[in-house]
Write an enzyme that holds these catalytic residues in place. Structure first.
Site, mmCIF file in Angstrom:
data_model
loop_
_atom_site.group_PDB
_atom_site.id
_atom_site.type_symbol
_atom_site.label_atom_id
_atom_site.label_comp_id
_atom_site.label_asym_id
_atom_site.label_seq_id
_atom_site.Cartn_x
_atom_site.Cartn_y
_atom_site.Cartn_z
ATOM 1 N N ALA A 68 0.869 -1.166 0.000
ATOM 2 C CA ALA A 68 0.000 0.000 0.000
ATOM 3 C C ALA A 68 0.911 1.223 0.000
ATOM 4 O O ALA A 68 2.081 1.138 0.374
ATOM 5 C CB ALA A 68 -0.899 -0.015 1.223
ATOM 6 N N GLY A 111 0.719 -4.973 1.085
ATOM 7 C CA GLY A 111 -0.480 -5.038 0.259
ATOM 8 C C GLY A 111 -0.241 -5.702 -1.095
ATOM 9 O O GLY A 111 -1.163 -6.258 -1.688
ATOM 10 N N GLU A 114 -0.590 -9.306 -0.424
ATOM 11 C CA GLU A 114 -2.017 -9.555 -0.184
ATOM 12 C C GLU A 114 -2.823 -9.512 -1.479
ATOM 13 O O GLU A 114 -3.780 -10.269 -1.656
ATOM 14 C CB GLU A 114 -2.542 -8.524 0.826
ATOM 15 C CG GLU A 114 -1.874 -8.707 2.181
ATOM 16 C CD GLU A 114 -2.197 -7.593 3.160
ATOM 17 O OE1 GLU A 114 -2.002 -6.410 2.814
ATOM 18 O OE2 GLU A 114 -2.653 -7.900 4.272
ATOM 19 N N GLU A 134 4.783 -5.070 7.263
ATOM 20 C CA GLU A 134 4.030 -4.038 7.993
ATOM 21 C C GLU A 134 4.528 -3.829 9.414
ATOM 22 O O GLU A 134 4.482 -2.721 9.942
ATOM 23 C CB GLU A 134 2.531 -4.399 8.042
ATOM 24 C CG GLU A 134 1.799 -4.204 6.724
ATOM 25 C CD GLU A 134 1.782 -5.451 5.851
ATOM 26 O OE1 GLU A 134 2.605 -6.374 6.077
ATOM 27 O OE2 GLU A 134 0.947 -5.504 4.939
HETATM 28 C C1 HXC Z 1 5.117 4.343 -1.254
HETATM 29 C C2 HXC Z 1 6.996 3.351 -2.082
HETATM 30 C C3 HXC Z 1 6.624 2.116 -1.515
HETATM 31 C C4 HXC Z 1 5.388 2.048 -0.809
HETATM 32 C C5 HXC Z 1 8.517 1.847 -2.512
HETATM 33 N N1 HXC Z 1 8.166 3.132 -2.688
HETATM 34 N N2 HXC Z 1 7.594 1.212 -1.811
HETATM 35 N N3 HXC Z 1 6.250 4.445 -1.949
HETATM 36 N N4 HXC Z 1 4.685 3.193 -0.714
HETATM 37 N N5 HXC Z 1 4.948 0.930 -0.269
HETATM 38 C C6 HXC Z 1 8.913 4.172 -3.406
HETATM 39 C C7 HXC Z 1 10.119 4.664 -2.628
HETATM 40 O O1 HXC Z 1 9.723 5.593 -1.674
HETATM 41 C C8 HXC Z 1 10.951 5.257 -3.722
HETATM 42 O O2 HXC Z 1 10.450 6.497 -4.100
HETATM 43 C C9 HXC Z 1 10.694 4.311 -4.894
HETATM 44 O O3 HXC Z 1 9.470 3.636 -4.589
HETATM 45 C C10 HXC Z 1 11.773 3.270 -5.063
HETATM 46 O O4 HXC Z 1 11.948 2.609 -3.827
HETATM 47 P P1 HXC Z 1 13.384 2.437 -3.109
HETATM 48 O O5 HXC Z 1 13.096 2.168 -1.695
HETATM 49 O O6 HXC Z 1 14.289 3.547 -3.467
HETATM 50 O O7 HXC Z 1 13.895 1.099 -3.843
HETATM 51 P P2 HXC Z 1 14.879 -0.010 -3.251
HETATM 52 O O8 HXC Z 1 15.990 0.604 -2.465
HETATM 53 O O9 HXC Z 1 15.202 -0.904 -4.404
HETATM 54 O O10 HXC Z 1 13.962 -0.832 -2.213
HETATM 55 C C11 HXC Z 1 12.847 -1.552 -2.638
HETATM 56 C C12 HXC Z 1 11.963 -1.956 -1.401
HETATM 57 C C13 HXC Z 1 11.634 -0.708 -0.590
HETATM 58 C C14 HXC Z 1 12.725 -2.974 -0.546
HETATM 59 C C15 HXC Z 1 10.700 -2.633 -1.957
HETATM 60 O O11 HXC Z 1 11.123 0.303 -1.477
HETATM 61 C C16 HXC Z 1 10.641 -0.929 0.488
HETATM 62 O O12 HXC Z 1 10.963 -1.454 1.535
HETATM 63 N N6 HXC Z 1 9.388 -0.488 0.265
HETATM 64 C C17 HXC Z 1 8.347 -0.555 1.251
HETATM 65 C C18 HXC Z 1 7.849 -1.953 1.415
HETATM 66 C C19 HXC Z 1 6.747 -2.012 2.475
HETATM 67 O O13 HXC Z 1 6.992 -1.700 3.655
HETATM 68 N N7 HXC Z 1 5.552 -2.401 2.063
HETATM 69 C C20 HXC Z 1 4.442 -2.517 2.956
HETATM 70 C C21 HXC Z 1 3.679 -1.241 2.938
HETATM 71 S S1 HXC Z 1 2.424 -1.227 4.147
HETATM 72 P P3 HXC Z 1 11.251 7.883 -3.778
HETATM 73 O O14 HXC Z 1 10.422 8.909 -4.500
HETATM 74 O O15 HXC Z 1 11.220 8.027 -2.318
HETATM 75 O O16 HXC Z 1 12.620 7.670 -4.344
HETATM 76 C C22 HXC Z 1 1.178 -2.087 3.434
HETATM 77 C C23 HXC Z 1 -0.013 -2.181 4.293
HETATM 78 C C24 HXC Z 1 -1.019 -3.035 3.681
HETATM 79 O O17 HXC Z 1 1.234 -2.562 2.368
HETATM 80 C C25 HXC Z 1 -2.273 -2.866 4.392
HETATM 81 C C26 HXC Z 1 -3.414 -3.336 3.634
HETATM 82 C C27 HXC Z 1 -3.379 -3.153 2.200
#
Ligand code: HXC
Length: 262
Positions: A68, A111, A114, A134
């Site tokens: 998400a 997400g 999911e 999460e």
């Molecule tokens: C918003 C996101 C994002 C996310 C990545 N980006 N994931 N933006 N929401 N979930 C954005 C980053 O901010 C960045 O933008 C760009 O995508 C590239 O990501 P990087 O982190 O620079 O890439 P990398 O170093 O290769 O790392 C990849 C990654 C990491 C390991 C996937 O991005 C990451 O950990 N993302 C979050 C994963 C996460 O926690 N997902 C769960 C979300 S909570 P900018 O502009 O900043 O450069 C969730 C709740 C669900 O899903 C609830 C119900 C649906």
């Protein structure tokens, strides 16, 4: 008459197959509310289109979806998410009639994991990475991950994933029965295989396919006795279709069935 979307792409790569590609590359396909609204609209359109028999959902080579949209969620308060029914529209796709195949390459996190679990079949590229990170954000899965993972891979593995946020590789996900298979290496291979699988499914009688999906899904909701009864009732009902007459006649006449979806 293809609609123009901002966060997804839609196409029909093969007769009978609808393809939806998540397309927010700069955010690794983070599932923002506008993206999800478009996804639901495209899914509903394919589901309603009689010429489509199965749907493939994919992302990019690097990310199916990284979760998400954290930037969108960051400042939300309890009153916002509760009153606005945040994420309630995520379950809409579980009511689709047509089979939905996830072609997962790269990150399927939070997400994104999911979303894959809400599909009927998951094909994984060898680079696929699944996880529920999460816990590292001070929250828990909210799109069904705790429930669907527990059913798919069991309690111990689900607890480990949800409580530590550790990512699992495609190989682990395959061993655990989370995905139906790992496809060969290479960009686009997983999408091609998913489209081939969807084409195969689309070549069957659509009523039987949809009934098959309905009864398998019932296994996750009903007791065994109720599920067996539901299966038998739908099995009986299919004898009212032209496709049953055609399918069995074709077998006896040693020819290929020509289903009319009637
Ligand atoms: C918003 C996101 C994002 C996310 C990545 N980006 N994931 N933006 N929401 N979930 C954005 C980053 O901010 C960045 O933008 C760009 O995508 C590239 O990501 P990087 O982190 O620079 O890439 P990398 O170093 O290769 O790392 C990849 C990654 C990491 C390991 C996937 O991005 C990451 O950990 N993302 C979050 C994963 C996460 O926690 N997902 C769960 C979300 S909570 P900018 O502009 O900043 O450069 C969730 C709740 C669900 O899903 C609830 C119900 C649906």
């Amino acid at each position: 008459d293809t609609k123009q979307y901002s966060n997804i792409l839609t196409s029909t790569p093969e007769a009978g197959v609808g393809l939806i590609t998540l397309n927010r590359p700069k955010a690794l396909n983070a599932l923002s509310s506008p993206l999800f609204a478009e996804l639901n609209e495209a899914l509903a359109d394919f589901d309603a289109d009689d010429s489509i028999g199965a749907i493939v959902l994919t992302g990019s080579d690097r990310a199916f979806a990284a979760g998400a949209d954290i930037k969108e969620m960051k400042d939300k308060k309890f009153s916002d998410v509760y009153k606005n029914r945040f994420l309630e529209n995520w379950t809409t796709m579980t009511h689709l009639r047509k089979p939905l195949i996830a072609a997962v390459s790269g990150y399927a996190l939070g997400g994104g994991c999911e979303l894959a679990l809400m599909c009927d079949i998951i094909l994984a590229s060898p680079t696929a990475v699944f996880g529920q990170p999460e816990i590292n954000l001070g929250i828990i899965p909210g799109g069904g991950g705790s429930q669907r993972l527990a059913r798919a891979i069991g309690k111990s593995r689900t607890m480990e994933m949800v409580l530590t946020g550790r990512n699992v590789t495609a190989q682990e996900a395959d061993k655990w029965g989370m995905v139906s298979k790992i496809v060969g290496e290479g960009e686009g291979v997983v999408v091609k295989e998913a489209v081939d699988l969807a084409k195969n499914i689309a070549s069957k009688g659509q009523i039987a396919v949809q009934a098959g999906k309905e009864v398998v899904n019932a296994a996750y909701e009903l007791t065994l006795a109720e599920g067996l009864r539901f299966e038998r009732r739908l099995f009986h009902a299919l004898f009212a279709t032209k496709d049953q007459k055609e399918g069995m006649a074709a077998f006896v006449e040693k020819r290929k069935a020509n289903f009319s979806n009637l």
